[in-house]
Design a protein around this motif. Sequence first.
Motif, short mmCIF file in Angstrom:
data_model
loop_
_atom_site.label_atom_id
_atom_site.label_comp_id
_atom_site.label_asym_id
_atom_site.label_seq_id
_atom_site.Cartn_x
_atom_site.Cartn_y
_atom_site.Cartn_z
N ASP A 35 0.84 -1.21 0.00
CA ASP A 35 0.00 0.00 0.00
C ASP A 35 0.86 1.25 0.00
O ASP A 35 0.62 2.19 -0.77
CB ASP A 35 -0.93 0.02 1.22
N CYS A 36 1.87 1.29 0.88
CA CYS A 36 2.74 2.48 0.95
C CYS A 36 3.58 2.63 -0.32
O CYS A 36 3.85 3.74 -0.77
CB CYS A 36 3.62 2.42 2.19
N GLY A 68 -6.36 -1.55 4.61
CA GLY A 68 -4.94 -1.82 4.40
C GLY A 68 -4.63 -3.31 4.32
O GLY A 68 -5.50 -4.16 4.57
N VAL A 74 -7.46 2.42 6.71
CA VAL A 74 -6.43 3.44 6.53
C VAL A 74 -7.01 4.65 5.80
O VAL A 74 -7.69 4.50 4.78
CB VAL A 74 -5.24 2.88 5.71
#
Length: 133
Positions: A35-36, A68, A74
């Motif tokens: 995700d990041c 997330g 998130v």
Amino acid sequence: MTENHIETGSCLCGKIKYEFNRKDVISAGHCHCKDCQKITGSGKATIVFVHTKKLKINDDYKVYSVVGHDGTNVHRGFCPECGSPVISYVTEQPNLRFIKAGSLDNSSWIEICLLYTSPSPRDKRQSRMPSSA
């Protein structure tokens, strides 16, 4: 990171601005979860953890919410004008905010203490967020 100093930051265009006292930083780390990686367009997100009540930020940011990789809800705050990611938080830890280190006016003082990664059978590192207590 315990020094008593006001840190400031903003998005690229300056519409979103924030500040916090350096002594109120819980920790800082690199997150390598998928995700990041996708949200930053790079191999990791460098984030600074601050108690929600210790962060002053104007609320002009737009929020994109997802579930997330670890099942948390998130919320990613970014500037609606320039698109810069500035802040994230999870519903499950309401007392904790994640500041994107690249949005700080000066990030030279940050000491990376934590590393997060997506769970993988090949990866033996543990993924654990700091407590917001």
